[in-house]
Write a protein that holds these residues in place. Structure first.
Motif, PDB file in Angstrom:
ATOM      1  N   ILE A 158     -15.845   0.825   6.407  1.00  0.00           N
ATOM      2  CA  ILE A 158     -15.483   2.039   5.671  1.00  0.00           C
ATOM      3  C   ILE A 158     -16.534   3.141   5.810  1.00  0.00           C
ATOM      4  CG2 ILE A 158     -16.432   1.199   3.456  1.00  0.00           C
ATOM      5  CD1 ILE A 158     -13.216   3.324   3.951  1.00  0.00           C
ATOM      6  N   ASP A 159     -17.804   2.778   6.038  1.00  0.00           N
ATOM      7  CA  ASP A 159     -18.855   3.805   6.192  1.00  0.00           C
ATOM      8  C   ASP A 159     -18.580   4.662   7.432  1.00  0.00           C
ATOM      9  OD1 ASP A 159     -21.281   2.747   4.223  1.00  0.00           O
ATOM     10  OD2 ASP A 159     -20.014   1.151   4.992  1.00  0.00           O
ATOM     11  N   GLU A 160     -18.310   3.982   8.556  1.00  0.00           N
ATOM     12  CA  GLU A 160     -17.993   4.708   9.803  1.00  0.00           C
ATOM     13  C   GLU A 160     -16.702   5.492   9.648  1.00  0.00           C
ATOM     14  OE1 GLU A 160     -16.673   3.920  14.457  1.00  0.00           O
ATOM     15  OE2 GLU A 160     -17.134   2.183  13.173  1.00  0.00           O
ATOM     16  N   VAL A 161     -15.698   4.867   9.029  1.00  0.00           N
ATOM     17  CA  VAL A 161     -14.395   5.512   8.843  1.00  0.00           C
ATOM     18  C   VAL A 161     -14.553   6.817   8.047  1.00  0.00           C
ATOM     19  CG1 VAL A 161     -12.204   5.293   7.560  1.00  0.00           C
ATOM     20  CG2 VAL A 161     -12.957   3.453   9.098  1.00  0.00           C
ATOM     21  N   ALA A 162     -15.273   6.751   6.928  1.00  0.00           N
ATOM     22  CA  ALA A 162     -15.429   7.941   6.071  1.00  0.00           C
ATOM     23  C   ALA A 162     -16.111   9.084   6.830  1.00  0.00           C
ATOM     24  CB  ALA A 162     -16.235   7.586   4.821  1.00  0.00           C
ATOM     25  N   PHE A 181     -11.864   9.148  -3.772  1.00  0.00           N
ATOM     26  CA  PHE A 181     -11.138   8.564  -4.900  1.00  0.00           C
ATOM     27  C   PHE A 181     -11.120   7.043  -4.756  1.00  0.00           C
ATOM     28  CE2 PHE A 181      -8.854  12.713  -4.107  1.00  0.00           C
ATOM     29  CZ  PHE A 181      -9.463  13.386  -5.162  1.00  0.00           C
ATOM     30  N   GLY A 182     -11.306   6.357  -5.872  1.00  0.00           N
ATOM     31  CA  GLY A 182     -11.319   4.900  -5.865  1.00  0.00           C
ATOM     32  C   GLY A 182      -9.999   4.335  -6.344  1.00  0.00           C
ATOM     33  N   ASN A 183      -9.621   3.190  -5.776  1.00  0.00           N
ATOM     34  CA  ASN A 183      -8.354   2.547  -6.117  1.00  0.00           C
ATOM     35  C   ASN A 183      -8.559   1.029  -6.120  1.00  0.00           C
ATOM     36  OD1 ASN A 183      -5.399   1.822  -4.224  1.00  0.00           O
ATOM     37  ND2 ASN A 183      -5.457   2.165  -6.405  1.00  0.00           N
ATOM     38  N   THR A 202      -7.077   4.413   2.654  1.00  0.00           N
ATOM     39  CA  THR A 202      -7.366   3.251   3.496  1.00  0.00           C
ATOM     40  C   THR A 202      -8.013   2.146   2.677  1.00  0.00           C
ATOM     41  OG1 THR A 202      -8.333   2.549   5.605  1.00  0.00           O
ATOM     42  CG2 THR A 202      -9.641   4.088   4.275  1.00  0.00           C
ATOM     43  N   ARG A 203      -8.447   1.090   3.368  1.00  0.00           N
ATOM     44  CA  ARG A 203      -9.125  -0.046   2.727  1.00  0.00           C
ATOM     45  C   ARG A 203     -10.543  -0.173   3.283  1.00  0.00           C
ATOM     46  NH1 ARG A 203      -5.738  -4.829   0.578  1.00  0.00           N
ATOM     47  NH2 ARG A 203      -3.957  -3.723  -0.297  1.00  0.00           N
ATOM     48  N   LEU A 204     -11.258  -1.167   2.801  1.00  0.00           N
ATOM     49  CA  LEU A 204     -12.663  -1.327   3.194  1.00  0.00           C
ATOM     50  C   LEU A 204     -12.823  -1.729   4.653  1.00  0.00           C
ATOM     51  CD1 LEU A 204     -13.932  -3.367   0.101  1.00  0.00           C
ATOM     52  CD2 LEU A 204     -14.126  -0.898   0.469  1.00  0.00           C
ATOM     53  N   GLY A 205     -11.840  -2.443   5.181  1.00  0.00           N
ATOM     54  CA  GLY A 205     -11.895  -2.944   6.547  1.00  0.00           C
ATOM     55  C   GLY A 205     -10.834  -4.018   6.703  1.00  0.00           C
ATOM     56  N   THR A 258      -9.065   8.349  -0.145  1.00  0.00           N
ATOM     57  CA  THR A 258      -8.870   7.355  -1.194  1.00  0.00           C
ATOM     58  C   THR A 258      -9.144   5.986  -0.601  1.00  0.00           C
ATOM     59  OG1 THR A 258      -7.174   8.686  -2.294  1.00  0.00           O
ATOM     60  CG2 THR A 258      -7.259   6.360  -2.862  1.00  0.00           C
ATOM     61  N   ILE A 259     -10.016   5.230  -1.273  1.00  0.00           N
ATOM     62  CA  ILE A 259     -10.392   3.912  -0.761  1.00  0.00           C
ATOM     63  C   ILE A 259      -9.912   2.840  -1.723  1.00  0.00           C
ATOM     64  CG2 ILE A 259     -12.303   2.416  -0.046  1.00  0.00           C
ATOM     65  CD1 ILE A 259     -13.971   5.061   0.340  1.00  0.00           C
ATOM     66  N   HIS A 260      -9.007   1.988  -1.226  1.00  0.00           N
ATOM     67  CA  HIS A 260      -8.633   0.790  -1.987  1.00  0.00           C
ATOM     68  C   HIS A 260      -9.716  -0.238  -1.691  1.00  0.00           C
ATOM     69  CE1 HIS A 260      -5.441  -2.168  -3.504  1.00  0.00           C
ATOM     70  NE2 HIS A 260      -6.564  -2.834  -3.362  1.00  0.00           N
ATOM     71  N   ALA A 261     -10.408  -0.671  -2.740  1.00  0.00           N
ATOM     72  CA  ALA A 261     -11.626  -1.463  -2.545  1.00  0.00           C
ATOM     73  C   ALA A 261     -11.360  -2.950  -2.260  1.00  0.00           C
ATOM     74  CB  ALA A 261     -12.533  -1.303  -3.766  1.00  0.00           C
ATOM     75  N   ARG A 262     -10.404  -3.182  -1.370  1.00  0.00           N
ATOM     76  CA  ARG A 262     -10.154  -4.525  -0.852  1.00  0.00           C
ATOM     77  C   ARG A 262     -10.051  -4.439   0.665  1.00  0.00           C
ATOM     78  NH1 ARG A 262      -7.142  -4.871  -5.629  1.00  0.00           N
ATOM     79  NH2 ARG A 262      -7.361  -6.831  -6.780  1.00  0.00           N
TER      80      ARG A 262
END
Length: 332
Positions: A153-157, A202-204, A142-145, A169-173
């Motif tokens: 993303i905090d609630e999502v995780a 995992f970061g992307n 997913t993405r940050l929001g 895996t978080i795409h940081a955009r």
């Protein structure tokens, strides 16, 4: 060492991102040869799978030498997602991944991909539907929001982990950034610092060289890194990063011979998998990336993208090999 279900990954795994029209079996095979630890199919529409759409079904092709390999699905309907997870299970991948990150309009407008970021309750229901209908480990990308004002993303995780998601895996955009601007990994670091989060994270986003991979690994504390666009036409990046982690030194850049061999294998495997005509045509978009920055290559690139017939295209590769047999690549 991160684990996803029963899949034991190496100490700091490098993942190949699922990329539409890129991450097919021939390309995955190249990336696996050059050090990718975990790979995913291109993303597959749950509705397409259920409708028996041929293109969707073909994307289910996986091969034993790719393992561990995941199949990624997307959709906005619980029933369709549950049914498609059952279909996916029949080809026995190692895991099922759900795409809640694709920012493309045609996906988002169907309430799928990054469109789900606007409705975390729906994201949870869709994910639950998949988890309940398969015995395979389920992971999420997913993405940050949706945008800068709605980073969730905090609630999502937390909520995804609570229902049984086994890696994130978080795409940081954000979705509104699409693929532009800079990714912001500080949000990923915050997830890693949350004592409630125990699943691998995992970061992307923007990892395109070994130094950056090491810097982000140390700075943001992720369990592994997913690489997407930097691997297109450059599958060597995985081993380059691993070598740099181990030695602090750079592997020698791929030679012209290496590049020709990789592009040629990619073409041959594409023709084997897609059929000669489609393999040749769909390979054309990759040549620019394989031969980026090669002096005087334009005329050969033109030949590669206009020549038809397997034998003739392979002859062009022979010509390139002759013309560049003593060519030294001075920089990556």
């Amino acid at each position: 060492m991160p684990k996803i279900g029963n899949i034991q990954l190496p100490d700091f795994p490098l993942l190949l991102a699922p990329m539409e029209d890129v991450s097919d079996p021939p390309f995955r095979r190249l990336c696996k040869m050059h050090g990718a630890d975990l790979m995913y199919s291109e993303f597959i529409s749950s509705e397409g799978l259920i409708r028996d759409a041929i293109k969707s079904r073909q994307k289910l092709d996986i091969f034993d030498y790719e393992r561990p390999v995941g199949i990624q699905i997307f959709g906005g309907d619980e029933e369709a997602m549950a049914m498609s997870a059952k279909i996916v299970e029949t080809v026995q991948p190692d895991l099922v991944d759900i795409n809640f990150g694709c920012p493309v309009k045609k996906v988002v407008s169907k309430g799928a991909g990054a469109g789900v970021l606007k409705d975390v309750d729906l994201m949870v229901r869709l994910t639950q539907a998949v988890i309940k209908s398969t015995s395979l480990p389920v992971t999420v990308k997913t993405r940050l929001g949706w945008d800068e004002e709605s980073i969730n993303i905090d609630e999502v995780a937390e909520r995804l982990q609570d229902i049984g998601v086994q890696a994130l895996t978080i795409h940081a955009r954000t979705r509104s950034q699409m693929y532009k601007g800079h990714s912001d990994w500080t949000h990923i670091a915050r997830i890693k610092d949350n004592p409630r989060i125990t699943m691998p994270i995992f970061g992307n986003g923007d990892i395109d060289q070994p130094e950056k991979a090491l810097e982000y690994k140390n700075k943001f504390g992720v369990d592994g890194i997913m690489i997407g666009r930097a691997a297109i036409g450059y599958p060597w990046i995985f081993n380059e990063i691993k070598h740099f982690f181990e030695t602090g030194e750079h592997l020698a850049a791929p030679t012209m011979k290496d590049r020709i061999e990789a592009a040629k294998n990619h073409l041959i495997w594409s023709m084997e998998w897609k059929g000669e005509r489609l393999g040749i045509v769909e390979m054309r978009r990759h040549y620019t990336n394989y031969f980026k920055g090669i002096h005087g290559f334009k005329a050969y690139r033109q030949k590669l993208v206009t020549t038809d017939g397997a034998e003739d295209v392979l002859k062009v590769f022979d010509e390139i090999a002759d013309a560049y047999h003593d060519y030294i690549i001075t920089e990556q």
